[in-house]
Structure formats: C-alpha cells, structure tokens
Motif scaffolding. Structure first.
Motif, PDB file in Angstrom:
ATOM      1  N   VAL A  80     -10.634   4.713   3.509  1.00 32.54           N
ATOM      2  CA  VAL A  80     -11.031   3.589   2.665  1.00 32.54           C
ATOM      3  C   VAL A  80     -10.650   2.290   3.365  1.00 32.54           C
ATOM      4  O   VAL A  80      -9.623   2.206   4.045  1.00 32.54           O
ATOM      5  N   THR A  81     -11.508   1.297   3.208  1.00 29.70           N
ATOM      6  CA  THR A  81     -11.240  -0.034   3.750  1.00 29.70           C
ATOM      7  C   THR A  81     -11.241  -1.021   2.601  1.00 29.70           C
ATOM      8  O   THR A  81     -12.220  -1.121   1.855  1.00 29.70           O
ATOM      9  N   PHE A  82     -10.135  -1.732   2.453  1.00 33.72           N
ATOM     10  CA  PHE A  82     -10.005  -2.722   1.379  1.00 33.72           C
ATOM     11  C   PHE A  82      -9.888  -4.097   2.013  1.00 33.72           C
ATOM     12  O   PHE A  82      -9.133  -4.288   2.974  1.00 33.72           O
ATOM     13  N   SER A  83     -10.643  -5.055   1.488  1.00 33.16           N
ATOM     14  CA  SER A  83     -10.658  -6.416   2.035  1.00 33.16           C
ATOM     15  C   SER A  83     -10.546  -7.430   0.910  1.00 33.16           C
ATOM     16  O   SER A  83     -11.079  -7.212  -0.183  1.00 33.16           O
ATOM     17  N   VAL A  84      -9.874  -8.528   1.199  1.00 31.92           N
ATOM     18  CA  VAL A  84      -9.743  -9.626   0.231  1.00 31.92           C
ATOM     19  C   VAL A  84     -10.033 -10.934   0.944  1.00 31.92           C
ATOM     20  O   VAL A  84      -9.521 -11.190   2.045  1.00 31.92           O
ATOM     21  N   ALA A  85     -10.855 -11.781   0.315  1.00 34.03           N
ATOM     22  CA  ALA A  85     -11.173 -13.095   0.859  1.00 34.03           C
ATOM     23  C   ALA A  85     -10.911 -14.155  -0.199  1.00 34.03           C
ATOM     24  O   ALA A  85     -11.197 -13.952  -1.390  1.00 34.03           O
ATOM     25  N   PHE A 178      -7.381   2.842   5.606  1.00 32.67           N
ATOM     26  CA  PHE A 178      -6.356   3.834   5.342  1.00 32.67           C
ATOM     27  C   PHE A 178      -7.005   5.196   5.075  1.00 32.67           C
ATOM     28  O   PHE A 178      -8.039   5.261   4.412  1.00 32.67           O
ATOM     29  N   GLU A 179      -6.395   6.248   5.571  1.00 36.91           N
ATOM     30  CA  GLU A 179      -6.851   7.596   5.229  1.00 36.91           C
ATOM     31  C   GLU A 179      -6.059   8.059   4.017  1.00 36.91           C
ATOM     32  O   GLU A 179      -4.828   8.139   4.066  1.00 36.91           O
ATOM     33  N   LEU A 180      -6.759   8.339   2.928  1.00 36.44           N
ATOM     34  CA  LEU A 180      -6.110   8.690   1.665  1.00 36.44           C
ATOM     35  C   LEU A 180      -6.661  10.007   1.138  1.00 36.44           C
ATOM     36  O   LEU A 180      -7.841  10.312   1.308  1.00 36.44           O
ATOM     37  N   GLY A 181      -5.811  10.760   0.471  1.00 36.10           N
ATOM     38  CA  GLY A 181      -6.225  12.012  -0.127  1.00 36.10           C
ATOM     39  C   GLY A 181      -6.795  11.813  -1.516  1.00 36.10           C
ATOM     40  O   GLY A 181      -6.816  10.695  -2.058  1.00 36.10           O
ATOM     41  N   ALA A 182      -7.263  12.887  -2.119  1.00 34.75           N
ATOM     42  CA  ALA A 182      -7.790  12.819  -3.476  1.00 34.75           C
ATOM     43  C   ALA A 182      -6.700  12.341  -4.433  1.00 34.75           C
ATOM     44  O   ALA A 182      -5.537  12.735  -4.328  1.00 34.75           O
ATOM     45  N   GLY A 183      -7.066  11.467  -5.363  1.00 38.27           N
ATOM     46  CA  GLY A 183      -6.091  10.967  -6.326  1.00 38.27           C
ATOM     47  C   GLY A 183      -6.494   9.637  -6.912  1.00 38.27           C
ATOM     48  O   GLY A 183      -7.573   9.107  -6.626  1.00 38.27           O
ATOM     49  N   ASP A 184      -5.616   9.076  -7.739  1.00 38.05           N
ATOM     50  CA  ASP A 184      -5.820   7.775  -8.368  1.00 38.05           C
ATOM     51  C   ASP A 184      -4.939   6.751  -7.663  1.00 38.05           C
ATOM     52  O   ASP A 184      -3.750   7.001  -7.412  1.00 38.05           O
ATOM     53  N   TYR A 185      -5.508   5.588  -7.391  1.00 41.19           N
ATOM     54  CA  TYR A 185      -4.806   4.572  -6.599  1.00 41.19           C
ATOM     55  C   TYR A 185      -4.834   3.204  -7.272  1.00 41.19           C
ATOM     56  O   TYR A 185      -5.795   2.857  -7.966  1.00 41.19           O
ATOM     57  N   SER A 186      -3.772   2.442  -7.019  1.00 44.25           N
ATOM     58  CA  SER A 186      -3.682   1.049  -7.449  1.00 44.25           C
ATOM     59  C   SER A 186      -3.532   0.172  -6.212  1.00 44.25           C
ATOM     60  O   SER A 186      -2.843   0.548  -5.255  1.00 44.25           O
ATOM     61  N   VAL A 187      -4.181  -0.984  -6.236  1.00 45.72           N
ATOM     62  CA  VAL A 187      -4.032  -1.981  -5.165  1.00 45.72           C
ATOM     63  C   VAL A 187      -3.526  -3.262  -5.810  1.00 45.72           C
ATOM     64  O   VAL A 187      -4.158  -3.790  -6.737  1.00 45.72           O
ATOM     65  N   PHE A 188      -2.401  -3.770  -5.329  1.00 45.60           N
ATOM     66  CA  PHE A 188      -1.850  -5.021  -5.843  1.00 45.60           C
ATOM     67  C   PHE A 188      -2.072  -6.122  -4.806  1.00 45.60           C
ATOM     68  O   PHE A 188      -1.668  -5.993  -3.650  1.00 45.60           O
TER      69      PHE A 188
END
Length: 242
Positions: A80-85, A178-188
């Motif tokens: 997953v790739t997370f970006s903030v502008a 990031f390489e992430l496994g199955a699950g629920d995630y939070s991004v702060f």
C-alpha cells in the motif's frame, strides 16, 4: 491506590482541554481492498495545528486531537502507498502550509455502538499514569505501539505500529509504501513542525490524502516471471561457456 489516582489526576490536569476530543473515522474511511487493488483520494479534511505528528516523538507523547485518523482494510497481503499533500482549500476554514507526517497502525479505535476513544477518558488517563515518567500530553506515539480507551472503560484499543513517513523536504507532501498483511488499519496524519506548538493560534490546515493498493499478481504472472528468469539464466550460462 490513592497514589495512582493522584498521578492520574496530575496527568489529566496536564492534558490540554482539546485532548478530550474523540478519535473517529467519519469521512475518512478509505475502504476495503482485496487482491485486485485500487485507490482512493479524500481531499476534504484538515488538522488543527502543524505539529501533531512530531509531538508524538517525545517522551510525553502527543495529543491525538492534533491529528486526523483514517482507516482501511485489506483481505490479503499487498503493498500500500499512502500520500498526503497540503491543500489550502480542503475545507471552508482551512489554510495551506501543512508539513505532513503520518504513521500506520494495525488496529481500529472503538467504533459504534462503543464509545469513541479519547486521551482524557479515565481509562486512558489511568493507563498513561501507569507508565510513569513525564506527565503525558496525550496517548499518541508516532513511532511506537500505543493504547487508548473511552469513557465506558472498555478494553484499551491497541494501535500496533507498522510504518511512517514524514515531510523532511518541507514541501507540503509526503508519501510512503508498505507491505501489509490482511487486517484493519488506522493512519494518523498530523504536522511535523514541532516548534509550531509555541504558536498562540492553531489554524486548521487542509490536506488531501490518497491510498493506493497494489494488485496482487495472478499465479500465471508468477509462472511467466519464473520462465523468463529461466530463459535469462540459460542465455547467461551459454555465454559463459563460449
């Protein structure tokens, strides 16, 4: 018992009033993704102050009110790739200039019908008091696991740290994969300007956030890749025999 209560009270008094805001994902649910991947952009969000993420780096932790929480779910391991502008026009009251940083955690805050988590809940304060050390400004930790609860005293929510990225270029943009496994995630998401805590006003800084989930290759793709590598190996061996 009295000593613990006194320490808890001291921490509660040390927390700024805004620390009583609750953690929620309203308007910031990025969705659920499977092996087909996908992407989503949310452009209408803002965060108060330009220091919330950086404040979670020190020993007195950070006030979660100074960040915005996003969520997403995965059904399989993927990248997953997370970006903030920075986005001055994200809301009717937001301004530009956000220097963004974010951390990804496995785990979600309490959701309805449970009460929402916040730094000032008695269970949160008691937990922070049990850690000792400097009085805590909040529960948020930028580079570590952290815990928080709600007014009902439900079991502590555990946010398990999985990665971060920070705007070290100070250009109003940050991205990380990031390489992430199955699950629920939070991004702060919050600001990385630690000294902005000294400002007398904390304007609402607008932001745009994008999550891109890579598609998981089909088995046939792996087979083609392996056969291609095999052919390359044969060519290399033949050349070395000449």
């Amino acid at each position: 018992m009295k000593m613990k209560s006194a320490l808890a009270l001291a921490i509660a008094l040390a927390l700024p009033a805004a620390a009583h805001a609750h953690i929620g994902y309203s308007g910031r649910d990025l969705g659920a993704f499977d092996a087909s991947g996908g992407s989503i952009t949310i452009s209408n969000q803002a965060v108060s102050g330009n220091y919330g993420w950086a404040d979670g780096l020190d020993d007195d932790f950070g006030d979660s009110h100074r960040l915005r929480a996003f969520r997403f779910s995965l059904t399989t391991t993927t990248t997953v790739t997370f970006s903030v502008a920075a986005n001055a026009g994200a809301t009717a009251t937001s301004v530009g200039g956000l220097l963004p940083g974010f951390s990804i955690y496995e785990g979600l805050a309490h959701l309805a019908p449970f009460g929402a988590d916040h730094d000032g809940a008695a269970a949160s304060v008691d937990y922070l008091a049990s850690l000792g050390g400097a009085p805590k400004e909040g529960a948020f930790r930028a580079l570590n696991d952290w815990k928080i609860s709600n007014d009902a005293g439900d079991p502590l929510t555990v946010f398990s740290f999985r990665g971060y990225a920070a705007d070290t270029d100070l250009d109003g943009f940050v991205t990380g994969s990031f390489e992430l496994g199955a699950g629920d995630y939070s991004v702060f998401v919050g600001g990385v300007n630690y000294v902005a805590q000294l400002e007398t006003t904390r304007p609402s800084y607008g932001m745009t956030a994008t999550l891109a989930v890579a598609a998981v290759p089909e088995p046939e793709t792996y087979a083609l890749l392996l056969s291609g590598l095999g052919l390359i190996g044969m060519v290399v061996r033949r050349r070395s025999m000449r």
